[in-house]
Design an enzyme around this catalytic site. Structure first.
Site, PDB file in Angstrom:
ATOM      1  N   HIS A  25       0.839  -1.196   0.000  1.00  0.00           N
ATOM      2  CA  HIS A  25       0.000   0.000   0.000  1.00  0.00           C
ATOM      3  C   HIS A  25       0.868   1.238   0.000  1.00  0.00           C
ATOM      4  CE1 HIS A  25       0.302   1.892   4.031  1.00  0.00           C
ATOM      5  NE2 HIS A  25       0.522   0.672   4.479  1.00  0.00           N
ATOM      6  N   CYS A  26       0.315   2.320  -0.512  1.00  0.00           N
ATOM      7  CA  CYS A  26       1.004   3.610  -0.504  1.00  0.00           C
ATOM      8  C   CYS A  26       0.195   4.563   0.353  1.00  0.00           C
ATOM      9  CB  CYS A  26       1.205   4.130  -1.920  1.00  0.00           C
ATOM     10  SG  CYS A  26      -0.337   4.433  -2.791  1.00  0.00           S
ATOM     11  N   ALA A  27       0.244   5.849   0.050  1.00  0.00           N
ATOM     12  CA  ALA A  27      -0.399   6.833   0.912  1.00  0.00           C
ATOM     13  C   ALA A  27      -1.909   6.731   0.900  1.00  0.00           C
ATOM     14  CB  ALA A  27       0.020   8.241   0.481  1.00  0.00           C
ATOM     15  N   ARG A  29      -3.815   4.094  -1.329  1.00  0.00           N
ATOM     16  CA  ARG A  29      -4.448   2.975  -2.023  1.00  0.00           C
ATOM     17  C   ARG A  29      -3.768   1.644  -1.753  1.00  0.00           C
ATOM     18  NH1 ARG A  29      -4.060   5.473  -7.809  1.00  0.00           N
ATOM     19  NH2 ARG A  29      -4.309   7.327  -6.534  1.00  0.00           N
ATOM     20  N   ARG A  31      -2.427  -1.703  -3.385  1.00  0.00           N
ATOM     21  CA  ARG A  31      -1.883  -1.991  -4.707  1.00  0.00           C
ATOM     22  C   ARG A  31      -1.703  -3.507  -4.834  1.00  0.00           C
ATOM     23  NH1 ARG A  31       0.641   2.379  -7.406  1.00  0.00           N
ATOM     24  NH2 ARG A  31       0.279   4.360  -6.338  1.00  0.00           N
TER      25      ARG A  31
END
Length: 617
Positions: A25-27, A29, A31
């Site tokens: 995951h990123c900031a 979402r 993934r």
């Protein structure tokens, strides 16, 4: 948002765990890399409460969640082999700030993963002690033997647990750290404590105990992390994997036995002897020092220097005066964490404070309270010291002593009954408990609560440009979730330099270790996301250098992070940087947006709170 339901809905929507190849995951979402993207039901996922939208790009199936993505990611980890607790800047990057704050951050990062086990085994030890006290369990039985091992084992072998967390913090090899820690508490090594004429290749040394120790293993793992970097750089690839741990262990363990351990023991002895002299000549001062400094010594492992004094006093006089003020020190820290339990509005902190309070009062196990709560919050720890000073001085003036060697705790208080003035014992204990409790509850501390700030009608938050570049409309961002405003309103900037600065005075609420994004919260509640480039999370932190940590206070114009724009573009990534307000429920309007060339610090746009956005809150 019900994070667990969102996680279950998303996982089902992507085709279940069997269809997932990997997940990060990123900031904003989740993934996914899916085995078969045709099995993903985008309509069902978008209909899941908490999901903003979905996107497919770069071989990833992306589920846009927003600010709550770490929590949803963690919940997926509970129902599948993917997800879990993602690392944070506090545990993967060296903390910044003054030396004391860096030390506090290091202690918290290393000890926090151990707190629940410490609290649980501490409670078990308290219940076992109560069972023996009231005659429910015979201490000579095998049942007691097993239960005592269960309650004592974790703290007895604490260096082994610390080896893991310290290795993660300092980015050293965990299993090499375990090998080092295992040597420190190896049975034959433990049995050699106090033996004369010990040498290592002719170098004489004194073996000291490392059972339940803290400082030696942290120091040596820190040195290990640096040694491994050098060895991995200079050793040939064919042998570095097994030769590096061999060399590290061969050097590190003797270094502890010959240098670090004895120095720690000598320092402990000096401090112990100094306090003993004061206690003999001025009992009230001795009681105040013992009550006030005992928990400080515990942090550094220096309290072991006082334990031989307890034994010596008991052997020569049949009583232990020095130990009575330690009861005040222990119960004062327990009272301080009880004050945190009562005052805090942070649910996680409250849930940790509850067992830490019981563990401290009943069993005298204060590590969960100290490392997890009082020390990071600072004030409660100081209030506990105040209570220990006052309570310890009063008990010492009353001539309170113990006729047995006990671990100071609420359940061990009978060891002090009938020994000295019982009135002073009651007054001393009451003072040690009531003073830090009231100070913590009334004076308070900086409560780590993420409260929703409700701004006044018409509040404008001026957002300055965080980057030198060219402002373009958010719709020009080559990412659908940003371009259509699903994640929030704002603008995008095409950078012409590689530095990002704070656009207003704020608290850093999200400093991703990959450095590609950073979240800020203004005092008036506006939350801003600065996302450097599109899909740059895939770089894993390469070409980014984060300059702040989560929870840090920053002023407008402070440097937040640096990045190598040329290298990022050369790697095939678009550098268009969305700058968006991520809580449109409070700040739905963005106006006066700049356009064209801009320098950092120049006005970028205004975020405005309107009554309809918060009237129902």
């Amino acid at each position: 948002m019900d994070h667990s339901k969102t996680a279950a809905g998303v996982l089902k929507g992507v085709g279940g765990e069997d269809n997932v190849q990997s997940l990060v995951h990123c900031a904003t979402r989740l993934r996914f890399v899916l085995k078969d993207e045709s099995k993903a039901d985008s309509a069902a996922i978008k209909a899941t409460p908490g999901v903003i939208t979905t996107a497919q790009a770069g071989g990833q199936y992306q589920v846009v969640i927003g600010n709550d993505v770490p929590e949803v990611f963690a919940e997926i980890g509970k129902i599948s082999k993917f997800g879990g607790s993602a690392p944070t800047a506090a545990t993967t990057d060296a903390p910044r700030g003054n030396l004391f704050n860096r030390f506090i951050a290091m202690i918290a990062a290393i000890f926090t993963p151990l707190l629940w086990a410490l609290a649980g085994t501490g409670l078990l030890k308290a219940f076992l002690a109560a069972a023996v006290t009231f005659g429910w369990i015979d201490a000579t039985t095998s049942t007691y033997l097993v239960l005592n091992a269960l309650s004592d084992a974790f703290i007895n072998f604490l260096p082994i647990a610390l080896a893991i967390t310290a290795a993660r913090y300092f980015k050293a090899s965990e299993f090499t750290s375990l090998a080092i820690a295992g040597a420190l508490v190896y049975p034959t090594i433990t049995a050699s404590v106090g033996l004369p004429d010990l040498t290592f290749f002719g170098i004489p040394f004194t073996m000291v105990t490392y059972v339940s120790s803290v400082i030696p293993i942290i120091i040596i793992v820190w040195l290990q992390s640096h040694a491994e970097k050098v060895l991995y750089r200079v050793l040939p690839g064919a042998i570095r994997r097994f030769v590096t741990p061999m060399i590290v262990v061969l050097i590190a363990v003797p270094l502890v036995f010959v240098v670090i351990g004895p120095i720690s023991a000598v320092l402990s002895g000096w401090i112990g002897n100094g306090i003993g002299w004061v206690f003999t000549n001025a009992p009230w001062a001795g009681g105040a020092l013992m009550g006030g400094l005992w928990q400080v010594f515990v942090i550094f492992g220096l309290h072991w220097g006082l334990v031989p004094l307890f034994s010596l006093e008991y052997q020569t006089t049949g009583q232990i005066l020095l130990i009575a003020p330690v009861f005040a020190a222990v119960l004062a820290q327990a009272a301080a964490v009880a004050g945190v339990w009562v005052r805090t509005r942070n649910k996680n902190l409250k849930s940790l404070a509850a067992p830490a309070t019981l563990s401290g009062f009943l069993a005298g196990i204060t590590e969960p309270a100290i490392y997890g709560i009082n020390l990071p919050l600072k004030r409660p720890f100081a209030f506990g010291i105040v209570g220990g000073v006052l309570g310890g001085a009063l008990m010492a003036l009353g001539g309170i002593f113990s006729t047995s060697f006990v671990v100071p705790s609420g359940l061990a208080l009978p060891a002090l009954f009938g020994n000295g003035s019982m009135i002073m014992l009651v007054i001393g204990m009451a003072t040690a408990i009531i003073v830090p409790f009231l100070l913590t509850v009334i004076v308070g501390f900086k409560d780590p609560v993420d409260e929703a700030v409700i701004p006044a009608e018409g509040t404008d938050v001026a957002v300055l440009s965080p980057i030198d570049g060219t402002v373009v409309a958010l719709s020009e961002t080559p990412d659908a979730a940003f371009a259509d405003g699903s994640l929030g309103q704002g603008v995008a900037i095409k950078p012409r330099s590689g530095a990002v600065y704070a656009p207003f005075d704020a608290v850093v609420v999200a400093a991703f270790p990959t450095g590609h994004a950073i979240g800020l919260r203004h005092a008036d509640g506006a939350e801003l996301l600065i996302h450097i480039g599109i899909d740059t999370v895939k770089l894993g932190g390469q070409h980014f250098s984060l300059k702040v940590t989560s929870g840090q206070q920053v002023a407008a114009g402070d440097l937040l992070l640096e990045f190598d724009g040329d290298a990022i573009e050369a790697a095939g990534y678009d550098l268009t940087t969305p700058v968006i307000i991520t809580n449109p429920d409070l700040y739905p309007e963005v106006g006066d947006a700049a356009s064209g060339p801009i320098a950092h610090g120049e006005p970028l746009f205004f975020a405005r709170a309107v009554e309809s956005a918060f009237a129902a809150k």
